[in-house]
Design an enzyme around this catalytic site. Structure first.
Site, mmCIF file in Angstrom:
data_model
loop_
_atom_site.group_PDB
_atom_site.id
_atom_site.type_symbol
_atom_site.label_atom_id
_atom_site.label_comp_id
_atom_site.label_asym_id
_atom_site.label_seq_id
_atom_site.Cartn_x
_atom_site.Cartn_y
_atom_site.Cartn_z
ATOM 1 N N ASP A 136 0.862 -1.211 -0.175
ATOM 2 C CA ASP A 136 -0.109 -0.012 0.086
ATOM 3 C C ASP A 136 0.920 1.168 -0.083
ATOM 4 O O ASP A 136 1.478 1.368 1.071
ATOM 5 C CB ASP A 136 -0.791 -0.214 1.326
ATOM 6 N N LYS A 190 2.630 11.193 -3.453
ATOM 7 C CA LYS A 190 1.505 10.432 -4.277
ATOM 8 C C LYS A 190 0.722 11.384 -4.799
ATOM 9 O O LYS A 190 0.261 11.273 -5.896
ATOM 10 C CB LYS A 190 0.867 9.469 -3.396
ATOM 11 N N GLU A 223 -7.212 0.559 -4.544
ATOM 12 C CA GLU A 223 -7.503 0.364 -2.830
ATOM 13 C C GLU A 223 -8.552 -0.206 -2.443
ATOM 14 O O GLU A 223 -8.551 -1.056 -1.615
ATOM 15 C CB GLU A 223 -7.093 1.739 -2.433
ATOM 16 N N ASP A 261 -12.416 5.525 3.273
ATOM 17 C CA ASP A 261 -10.941 5.515 3.698
ATOM 18 C C ASP A 261 -10.539 6.988 4.162
ATOM 19 O O ASP A 261 -10.188 7.847 3.103
ATOM 20 C CB ASP A 261 -10.372 5.143 2.348
HETATM 21 P P1 ADP Z 1 -2.421 7.112 4.181
HETATM 22 O O1 ADP Z 1 -3.684 6.445 3.420
HETATM 23 O O2 ADP Z 1 -2.735 8.849 3.782
HETATM 24 O O3 ADP Z 1 -1.173 6.962 3.725
HETATM 25 P P2 ADP Z 1 -3.133 6.028 6.560
HETATM 26 O O4 ADP Z 1 -4.284 5.273 6.535
HETATM 27 O O5 ADP Z 1 -1.821 5.369 7.199
HETATM 28 O O6 ADP Z 1 -2.855 7.249 5.560
HETATM 29 O O7 ADP Z 1 -3.557 7.105 8.039
HETATM 30 C C1 ADP Z 1 -2.576 8.084 8.646
HETATM 31 C C2 ADP Z 1 -3.354 8.963 9.527
HETATM 32 O O8 ADP Z 1 -4.092 8.116 10.432
HETATM 33 C C3 ADP Z 1 -2.588 9.760 10.185
HETATM 34 O O9 ADP Z 1 -3.020 11.178 10.297
HETATM 35 C C4 ADP Z 1 -2.481 8.950 11.583
HETATM 36 O O10 ADP Z 1 -2.291 9.910 12.753
HETATM 37 C C5 ADP Z 1 -3.789 8.677 11.740
HETATM 38 N N1 ADP Z 1 -4.152 7.737 12.661
HETATM 39 C C6 ADP Z 1 -3.425 6.500 12.984
HETATM 40 N N2 ADP Z 1 -3.759 5.635 13.969
HETATM 41 C C7 ADP Z 1 -4.888 6.563 14.480
HETATM 42 C C8 ADP Z 1 -5.723 6.516 15.701
HETATM 43 N N3 ADP Z 1 -5.539 5.402 16.594
HETATM 44 N N4 ADP Z 1 -6.437 7.619 15.870
HETATM 45 C C9 ADP Z 1 -6.544 8.733 15.132
HETATM 46 N N5 ADP Z 1 -5.680 8.675 14.182
HETATM 47 C C10 ADP Z 1 -4.947 7.865 13.944
HETATM 48 MG MG MG Z 2 -4.456 4.833 2.428
#
Ligand code: ADP
Ligand code: MG
Length: 629
Positions: A10, A72, A149, A172
């Site tokens: 991912d 990205k 995705e 998402d």
């Molecule tokens: P992307 O798809 O943009 O790469 P992710 O799905 O990895 O991102 O999400 C990252 C975001 O999720 C970050 O802003 C992170 O702070 C938030 N995040 C991760 N765990 C938690 C949680 N337990 N509670 C709230 N936000 C969270």
């Molecule tokens: Mg993502």
């Protein structure tokens, strides 16, 4: 284990993740830092070192000019990043992230990772998909498939196995983007009915609200504005994200940052309590912003809320209780969140990888195109050959003709999108078919064939049916890379891996030299009196020499002079040991941090030196010979 395994990656805007199927189940592979998330951040330190992942994330705010986040968003464009001496394409930056992900996974798995399924947002067009594939190639990965995705998320949930027709909404919310997809599933077919979203809405915005609040609170208390201090802001950003994450579990949290600022009266510490309800009040409008894209997706899919059978929560930010509440109230159903929302996309990609490698059987998976594909015809009209939501792979052929008398050349302008006019769609590229025999307009027959492969990547061919003249292209929009360019970048990346290793050796050598210098100085301080003049001079000279070579970048010389210093120290310890004899001297020598612990083991404080020597366990007789140069 064989390396015919296909991993799932991912490649996220904020975080990337890699997964593999083991024993029929997908598992996430941790980074070298021990976390499952690889921040999608690339930085260049001032000394020119390349930083990828959490180390780069940690310097993002304090060193913004040399840090690249959210690459990205630029995939498939001709954007260039210039933060070191070179300028880099988005593909190259993404490749740096993939290289790190690949290397860490290899270290963890103990075998080479060569093939991968990489995920992209469903709305990614051909250039964006091609750029993602190229990034993989630059990183030394064979990208066997690009999948959407939301499709990956459904796969992770095992929704391919449902016989009945289901409508799933994938919600998402990541770090910087919000994507909603409506999918129709049934019999292994994954049809993306609609996608919508807001590519400027994500967890980062929630962090920012906490940061703003902290800055204000601090100002109220101390009349100091932290915004002017980059390092303080970096710490605030980290603390804000951590606090937000804790507030998904706890109803209140403590935010403590000692020594965050100072004024004439001394250091100042930030120390505040943030309750979940206060946090939700600060971010209420952000939650509301998710509603519109969700409704747009439903509308585009021609569906009402009640027709959604399942809502899948994907993306780290869906862990926030306020988001889950919003989903519940909007759809009137309990969202599915059995699978870790951070991991679900990568896990699904790994499942797809296992299907492709034959490891997982009895699974059919059919994706569809999410954008229509066609060419520009007279009057700037966009004529579609392949409608969106057509199952891929697919090939379609249509015959076109000329618009003017005696026309001998036709230009095939390939576009992707849903708009009526060519100008409003995304141009993927153009090519000409020449040498058409002159004829009145409408007579020549030009057959145009489009095919979309399983990755959603497009090939176009045009053939003059009278002469059988043919032109065929794999779409190369200006931002896509040629095979030669990719090859050059692959080479570059490999060189970088070598350079990396070289840098590591360099910094190890420097570290070791510094440790030895410390030890030698301690020895001089503590054993100086017991040393002969020659010994002292030898030690001081060796210290000077090593200091000198540390000013250079000559790793070999640093290593050599480290050895000279070590030898000088060995000689001192040995002499002390021999002349005073017995435990006392050995004790003194040991205290100096540089002494043979037992006659047969050699130097203790010497660390690696001792270990090196110890490798060829000397006999008693060799003992002093071993210390000699
Ligand atoms: P992307 O798809 O943009 O790469 P992710 O799905 O990895 O991102 O999400 C990252 C975001 O999720 C970050 O802003 C992170 O702070 C938030 N995040 C991760 N765990 C938690 C949680 N337990 N509670 C709230 N936000 C969270
Ligand atoms: Mg993502």
């Amino acid at each position: 284990m064989s390396s015919s395994k296909i991993v799932g990656i991912d490649l996220g805007t904020t975080n990337s993740l890699i997964s593999i199927v083991e024993g029929g189940q997908p598992i996430a592979i941790p980074s070298a830092e021990g976390d499952y998330l690889f921040p999608s951040v690339v930085g260049f330190s001032r000394s020119g070192e390349r930083l990828v992942g959490s180390v780069a994330k940690r310097q993002a705010i304090s060193n913004p000019e040399r840090t690249i986040i959210s690459v990205k968003r630029h995939m498939g464009t001709d954007f260039r990043f210039t933060c070191d001496e070179k300028s880099h394409s988005p593909q190259e930056i993404s490749a740096m992230i993939l290289q790190k992900v690949k290397a860490d996974a290899e270290a963890y798995l103990g075998f080479p990772v060569e093939k991968a399924v990489i995920t992209v947002p469903a709305y990614f067009n051909d250039s964006e998909r091609q750029a993602t594939k190229d990034a993989g190639a630059i990183a030394g990965l064979e990208v066997v498939r690009i999948i959407n995705e939301p499709t990956a998320s459904c796969l992770a949930y095992g929704l391919d196995k449902t016989e009945k027709q289901e409508t799933v909404l994938v919600w998402d919310l990541g770090g910087g983007t919000f994507d909603v997809s409506v999918l129709d599933l049934g019999g292994g077919v994954f049809q993306v009915k609609a996608t919508a979203g807001n590519n400027r809405l994500g967890g980062d915005d929630w962090d920012q609200r906490i940061m703003d609040w902290l800055v204000e609170e601090f100002k109220k208390q101390f009349q100091i504005d932290l915004r002017t201090d980059r390092v303080a802001m970096q710490r605030l950003k980290e603390a804000s994200e951590q606090a937000k994450i804790r507030l998904s579990q706890e109803t209140s949290t403590h935010i403590k940052l000692p020594f965050i600022a100072a004024d004439a009266s001394g250091p100042k510490h930030l120390d505040v309590e943030l309750s979940r309800s206060k946090f939700q009040e600060l971010t209420h409008d952000l939650v509301e912003k998710t509603v519109e894209p969700a409704l747009t997706a439903l509308e585009d899919a021609g569906m009402s809320k009640s027709e959604i059978d399942k809502v899948l929560l994907v993306g780290g930010s869906t862990r926030m209780p306020a988001i889950q509440d919003k989903v519940r109230s909007l759809f009137g159903i309990e969202p599915s969140k059995e699978i870790d929302p951070d991991k679900v996309v990568a896990l699904g990609a790994a499942v797809q990888g296992a299907v492709l490698s034959g490891e997982v059987k009895d699974m059919v998976l059919l994706d569809v195109t999410s954008l229509s594909l066609g060419i520009e015809t007279v009057g700037g009209v966009f004529t579609k050959l392949i409608e969106r939501n057509t199952q891929i792979p697919v090939a379609k052929t249509r015959v076109f003709t000329t618009a003017a008398d005696g026309q001998t050349v036709v230009e095939v302008h390939v576009l992707q999108g849903e708009r009526e006019l060519a100008a409003h769609n995304k141009s993927l590229g153009r090519f000409e078919l020449r040498n058409i025999p002159p004829a009145p307009r409408g007579v020549p027959q030009i057959e145009v064939t489009f095919d979309i492969d399983v990755n959603g990547i497009v090939n176009v061919a045009a053939k003059d049916l009278a002469t059988n003249n043919k032109q065929k292209i794999v779409i190369q929009s200006p931002t896509n890379l040629t095979q030669e360019e990719i090859n050059a970048m692959v080479k570059d990346a490999a060189i970088y891996a070598e350079e990396d290793a070289k840098r590591r050796t360099e910094s190890q050598a420097r570290n070791k030299a510094n440790i030895e210098l410390d030890t030698a100085e301690r020895q001089l301080r503590e054993l100086g009196e017991q040393m002969s003049f020659e010994q002292q001079k030898r030690l001081r000279d060796a210290i000077e020499r090593l200091r000198g070579s540390l000013q250079t970048y000559d790793t070999e010389k640093i290593k050599e002079d480290t050895k000279v210093l070590q030898d000088a120290m060995y000689a001192v310890s040995t002499e002390a040991y021999m002349s005073v004899g017995g435990e006392k001297a050995a004790d003194a020598a040991r205290k100096s941090g540089y002494a043979p612990t037992t006659p047969t083991r050699g130097a203790e404080g010497g660390g690696e030196a001792g270990a090196e020597g110890g490798a060829e366990e000397p006999s008693d007789q060799d003992l002093f010979g071993w210390f000699q140069q």
